[in-house]
Design a protein around this motif. Structure first.
Motif, PDB file in Angstrom:
ATOM      1  N   LYS A   1     -12.758  -1.688  -4.367  1.00 55.84           N
ATOM      2  CA  LYS A   1     -13.077  -0.529  -3.534  1.00 55.84           C
ATOM      3  C   LYS A   1     -13.236  -0.910  -2.057  1.00 55.84           C
ATOM      4  CE  LYS A   1     -13.468   1.873  -7.349  1.00 55.84           C
ATOM      5  NZ  LYS A   1     -12.404   2.825  -7.772  1.00 55.84           N
ATOM      6  N   SER A   2     -13.255  -2.220  -1.790  1.00 54.84           N
ATOM      7  CA  SER A   2     -13.481  -2.673  -0.418  1.00 54.84           C
ATOM      8  C   SER A   2     -12.785  -4.011  -0.203  1.00 54.84           C
ATOM      9  CB  SER A   2     -14.978  -2.835  -0.139  1.00 54.84           C
ATOM     10  OG  SER A   2     -15.513  -3.888  -0.926  1.00 54.84           O
ATOM     11  N   GLU A   3     -12.698  -4.401   1.040  1.00 52.77           N
ATOM     12  CA  GLU A   3     -12.103  -5.698   1.371  1.00 52.77           C
ATOM     13  C   GLU A   3     -12.898  -6.839   0.743  1.00 52.77           C
ATOM     14  OE1 GLU A   3     -11.629  -8.498   5.321  1.00 52.77           O
ATOM     15  OE2 GLU A   3     -11.444  -6.315   5.581  1.00 52.77           O
TER      16      GLU A   3
ATOM     17  N   SER B   1      -9.412  -8.268 -17.461  1.00 54.49           N
ATOM     18  CA  SER B   1      -8.465  -7.168 -17.644  1.00 54.49           C
ATOM     19  C   SER B   1      -7.827  -6.821 -16.302  1.00 54.49           C
ATOM     20  CB  SER B   1      -9.174  -5.936 -18.207  1.00 54.49           C
ATOM     21  OG  SER B   1      -8.418  -4.768 -18.002  1.00 54.49           O
ATOM     22  N   PHE B   2      -6.501  -6.717 -16.302  1.00 47.67           N
ATOM     23  CA  PHE B   2      -5.780  -6.400 -15.062  1.00 47.67           C
ATOM     24  C   PHE B   2      -6.226  -5.066 -14.482  1.00 47.67           C
ATOM     25  CE2 PHE B   2      -2.115  -4.117 -13.185  1.00 47.67           C
ATOM     26  CZ  PHE B   2      -1.926  -4.903 -12.058  1.00 47.67           C
ATOM     27  N   LEU B   3      -6.231  -4.018 -15.292  1.00 43.90           N
ATOM     28  CA  LEU B   3      -6.596  -2.692 -14.781  1.00 43.90           C
ATOM     29  C   LEU B   3      -8.066  -2.627 -14.385  1.00 43.90           C
ATOM     30  CD1 LEU B   3      -4.592  -0.263 -17.089  1.00 43.90           C
ATOM     31  CD2 LEU B   3      -4.153  -0.827 -14.698  1.00 43.90           C
ATOM     32  N   ALA B   4      -8.923  -3.325 -15.119  1.00 35.28           N
ATOM     33  CA  ALA B   4     -10.352  -3.337 -14.768  1.00 35.28           C
ATOM     34  C   ALA B   4     -10.564  -3.980 -13.404  1.00 35.28           C
ATOM     35  CB  ALA B   4     -11.145  -4.080 -15.832  1.00 35.28           C
TER      36      ALA B   4
ATOM     37  N   HIS C   1       7.495  -7.804  -9.193  1.00 35.03           N
ATOM     38  CA  HIS C   1       6.586  -8.422  -8.233  1.00 35.03           C
ATOM     39  C   HIS C   1       6.649  -7.703  -6.883  1.00 35.03           C
ATOM     40  CE1 HIS C   1       4.597 -12.028  -6.356  1.00 35.03           C
ATOM     41  NE2 HIS C   1       5.273 -11.602  -5.300  1.00 35.03           N
ATOM     42  N   GLU C   2       7.851  -7.488  -6.375  1.00 33.70           N
ATOM     43  CA  GLU C   2       7.996  -6.847  -5.068  1.00 33.70           C
ATOM     44  C   GLU C   2       7.600  -5.372  -5.124  1.00 33.70           C
ATOM     45  OE1 GLU C   2       8.276  -8.679  -2.628  1.00 33.70           O
ATOM     46  OE2 GLU C   2       8.980 -10.498  -3.638  1.00 33.70           O
ATOM     47  N   LEU C   3       7.890  -4.701  -6.221  1.00 35.55           N
ATOM     48  CA  LEU C   3       7.473  -3.305  -6.368  1.00 35.55           C
ATOM     49  C   LEU C   3       5.953  -3.187  -6.376  1.00 35.55           C
ATOM     50  CD1 LEU C   3      10.001  -1.922  -9.016  1.00 35.55           C
ATOM     51  CD2 LEU C   3       9.817  -1.246  -6.616  1.00 35.55           C
ATOM     52  N   PHE C   4       5.275  -4.179  -6.975  1.00 32.19           N
ATOM     53  CA  PHE C   4       3.814  -4.112  -6.980  1.00 32.19           C
ATOM     54  C   PHE C   4       3.255  -4.261  -5.567  1.00 32.19           C
ATOM     55  CE2 PHE C   4      -0.501  -5.665  -7.223  1.00 32.19           C
ATOM     56  CZ  PHE C   4      -1.066  -4.752  -8.092  1.00 32.19           C
ATOM     57  N   HIS C   5       3.863  -5.110  -4.752  1.00 32.65           N
ATOM     58  CA  HIS C   5       3.429  -5.201  -3.349  1.00 32.65           C
ATOM     59  C   HIS C   5       3.492  -3.818  -2.695  1.00 32.65           C
ATOM     60  CE1 HIS C   5       2.809  -9.431  -3.119  1.00 32.65           C
ATOM     61  NE2 HIS C   5       4.069  -9.782  -3.229  1.00 32.65           N
ATOM     62  N   ALA C   6       4.583  -3.111  -2.943  1.00 33.10           N
ATOM     63  CA  ALA C   6       4.747  -1.772  -2.365  1.00 33.10           C
ATOM     64  C   ALA C   6       3.702  -0.814  -2.918  1.00 33.10           C
ATOM     65  CB  ALA C   6       6.155  -1.254  -2.651  1.00 33.10           C
ATOM     66  N   PHE C   7       3.446  -0.904  -4.221  1.00 32.09           N
ATOM     67  CA  PHE C   7       2.470  -0.016  -4.855  1.00 32.09           C
ATOM     68  C   PHE C   7       1.073  -0.223  -4.287  1.00 32.09           C
ATOM     69  CE2 PHE C   7      -0.963   0.154  -7.979  1.00 32.09           C
ATOM     70  CZ  PHE C   7      -0.974   1.512  -8.274  1.00 32.09           C
ATOM     71  N   ILE C   8       0.615  -1.476  -4.207  1.00 36.76           N
ATOM     72  CA  ILE C   8      -0.764  -1.706  -3.780  1.00 36.76           C
ATOM     73  C   ILE C   8      -0.951  -1.331  -2.312  1.00 36.76           C
ATOM     74  CG2 ILE C   8      -0.602  -4.128  -3.019  1.00 36.76           C
ATOM     75  CD1 ILE C   8      -3.279  -4.556  -4.591  1.00 36.76           C
ATOM     76  N   CYS C   9       0.094  -1.492  -1.507  1.00 40.08           N
ATOM     77  CA  CYS C   9      -0.017  -1.087  -0.105  1.00 40.08           C
ATOM     78  C   CYS C   9      -0.036   0.438   0.030  1.00 40.08           C
ATOM     79  CB  CYS C   9       1.129  -1.687   0.723  1.00 40.08           C
ATOM     80  SG  CYS C   9       0.934  -3.455   1.030  1.00 40.08           S
ATOM     81  N   GLN C  10       0.598   1.123  -0.910  1.00 42.50           N
ATOM     82  CA  GLN C  10       0.573   2.587  -0.897  1.00 42.50           C
ATOM     83  C   GLN C  10      -0.779   3.116  -1.360  1.00 42.50           C
ATOM     84  OE1 GLN C  10       3.881   4.958  -2.692  1.00 42.50           O
ATOM     85  NE2 GLN C  10       2.297   5.781  -4.042  1.00 42.50           N
ATOM     86  N   GLU C  11      -1.321   2.538  -2.434  1.00 43.73           N
ATOM     87  CA  GLU C  11      -2.547   3.058  -3.035  1.00 43.73           C
ATOM     88  C   GLU C  11      -3.820   2.427  -2.472  1.00 43.73           C
ATOM     89  OE1 GLU C  11      -2.539   5.695  -5.094  1.00 43.73           O
ATOM     90  OE2 GLU C  11      -0.401   5.695  -4.559  1.00 43.73           O
TER      91      GLU C  11
ATOM     92  N   PHE D   1     -12.078  -7.329  -2.834  1.00 48.19           N
ATOM     93  CA  PHE D   1     -10.750  -7.932  -2.892  1.00 48.19           C
ATOM     94  C   PHE D   1     -10.852  -9.444  -2.693  1.00 48.19           C
ATOM     95  CE2 PHE D   1      -6.645  -8.921  -0.684  1.00 48.19           C
ATOM     96  CZ  PHE D   1      -5.785  -8.600  -1.729  1.00 48.19           C
ATOM     97  N   MET D   2     -11.579  -9.865  -1.664  1.00 51.71           N
ATOM     98  CA  MET D   2     -11.723 -11.286  -1.357  1.00 51.71           C
ATOM     99  C   MET D   2     -12.542 -12.024  -2.413  1.00 51.71           C
ATOM    100  SD  MET D   2      -9.898 -11.541   1.326  1.00 51.71           S
ATOM    101  CE  MET D   2     -10.246 -13.257   1.705  1.00 51.71           C
ATOM    102  N   ASP D   3     -13.432 -11.316  -3.098  1.00 50.83           N
ATOM    103  CA  ASP D   3     -14.262 -11.940  -4.133  1.00 50.83           C
ATOM    104  C   ASP D   3     -13.448 -12.456  -5.317  1.00 50.83           C
ATOM    105  OD1 ASP D   3     -16.584 -11.590  -2.734  1.00 50.83           O
ATOM    106  OD2 ASP D   3     -17.246  -9.810  -3.832  1.00 50.83           O
TER     107      ASP D   3
END
Length: 316
Positions: free
Chosen positions: A205-207, A196-199, A107-117, A210-212
């Motif tokens: 692509k935008s804020e 799908s998680f990856l989908a 869980h915490e690693l994913f926070h780091a990943f999404i903030c990086q990418e 994300f909010m949707d």
């Protein structure tokens, strides 16, 4: 002369490859730290290192400039997007600083990943906006669930709980409070609709996209339930649901969802400091003795837990 030039070119090529190697290593960097004075050893980080490698393989992207530390100088285990640091807190309430809970590590690693990418999702400005952190929590739990064979998140983390929460529930987004409960509602809605998680991740692509995810996740059973509030009669409503009263003083609140037969409220609180009772369309809270008390209120719809609210009282 040609042989000499060939040697020069070979040396330059070798130097270039060595330089490329060191640059690549410096770009894919995760550092680890154990605070001096703690009883942990480097080998105690093996689960964390294993999950770092698994995430890098899964996304085919190396971490860049991530610091992971074990410390007791912290409030809770979590990721700091400003400092690019994951802290595992050595506290009485956690087992082995959380280092044995693979769910929490992922869980915490994913926070780091999404903030990086997706750095536009981790700016100071966007983090101040309502419900942004809830979506972050939902996605981090979703990634974790991909590798979890149980329906529960966070086993082997708390000393007094078997797990932190379940991945799926009946929570309505507008009827729960806090980023983790709201995130839990978002995730359970997305899972119920078989997204799908990856989908979903690749579609961001935008804020706005994300909010949707909030609207995309909302359950049909929650339509029409938009507010779960306790409105006081004698005083102004507190945004944080924090109130003061004297001993033997009563505060009256409007009873939420009064008249709806399928909805029921349950109150959980220590009985020494305050009392809580309903009378008609009112909730009456009475101060009994000096102290601070939290009232956790659960909202059930035909037996399904759909909402959670909290009230805080200081008795003088």
């Amino acid at each position: 002369m040609k042989r000499f030039q060939l040697r020069i070119y070979s040396i330059k090529l070798l130097f270039g490859l060595v330089t490329f190697f060191f640059v690549s290593v410096s770009l894919a960097q995760v550092t680890y730290e154990i605070e001096p004075g703690l009883s942990f050893k480097e080998t105690d980080l093996r689960n964390v290192k294993k999950e770092v490698q698994q995430m890098e393989r899964y996304f085919d992207i190396p971490f860049n400039d991530l610091h992971i530390m074990v410390t007791n100088n912290c409030f809770r285990t979590g990721y700091s997007y400003k400092e690019k640091t994951i802290q595992f807190c050595d506290q009485v309430s956690t087992i082995f600083a959380g280092l044995q809970s693979l769910d929490v590590i992922r869980h915490e690693l994913f926070h780091a990943f999404i903030c990086q990418e997706y750095p536009f999702l981790c700016t100071s400005e966007i983090m101040k906006k309502a419900n942004v952190k809830a979506i972050h929590e939902a996605l981090a739990d979703w990634y974790t669930s991909l590798f979890d064979r149980t329906p529960h998140f966070g086993e082997h983390f708390y000393t007094d709980k078997k797990f932190v929460r379940s991945y799926q529930n009946d929570y309505c987004f507008d009827l729960v409070i806090g980023e983790h409960l709201k995130g839990n509602s978002i995730l359970s809605g997305l899972l119920a609709k078989n997204f799908s998680f990856l989908a979903i991740l690749n579609s961001i692509k935008s804020e706005k996209q994300f909010m949707d995810l909030i609207e995309l996740s909302k359950k049909k059973s929650c339509l029409g339930h938009t507010e779960f509030e306790f409105i006081p009669e004698q005083i102004k409503k507190s945004k944080l649901n924090r109130y003061r009263l004297n001993r033997n003083e009563e505060l009256h609140f409007e009873l939420p969802f009064y008249g709806l037969e399928n909805l029921r409220l349950k109150y959980h609180y220590p009985k020494e400091i305050i009392s809580v009772r309903t009378s008609g369309d009112k909730v009456i809270v009475k101060g009994l003795q000096k102290g601070i008390s939290k009232v956790s209120v659960q909202l059930f719809d035909s037996g399904r837990l759909i909402g959670i609210q909290s009230l805080y009282f200081r008795v003088r």
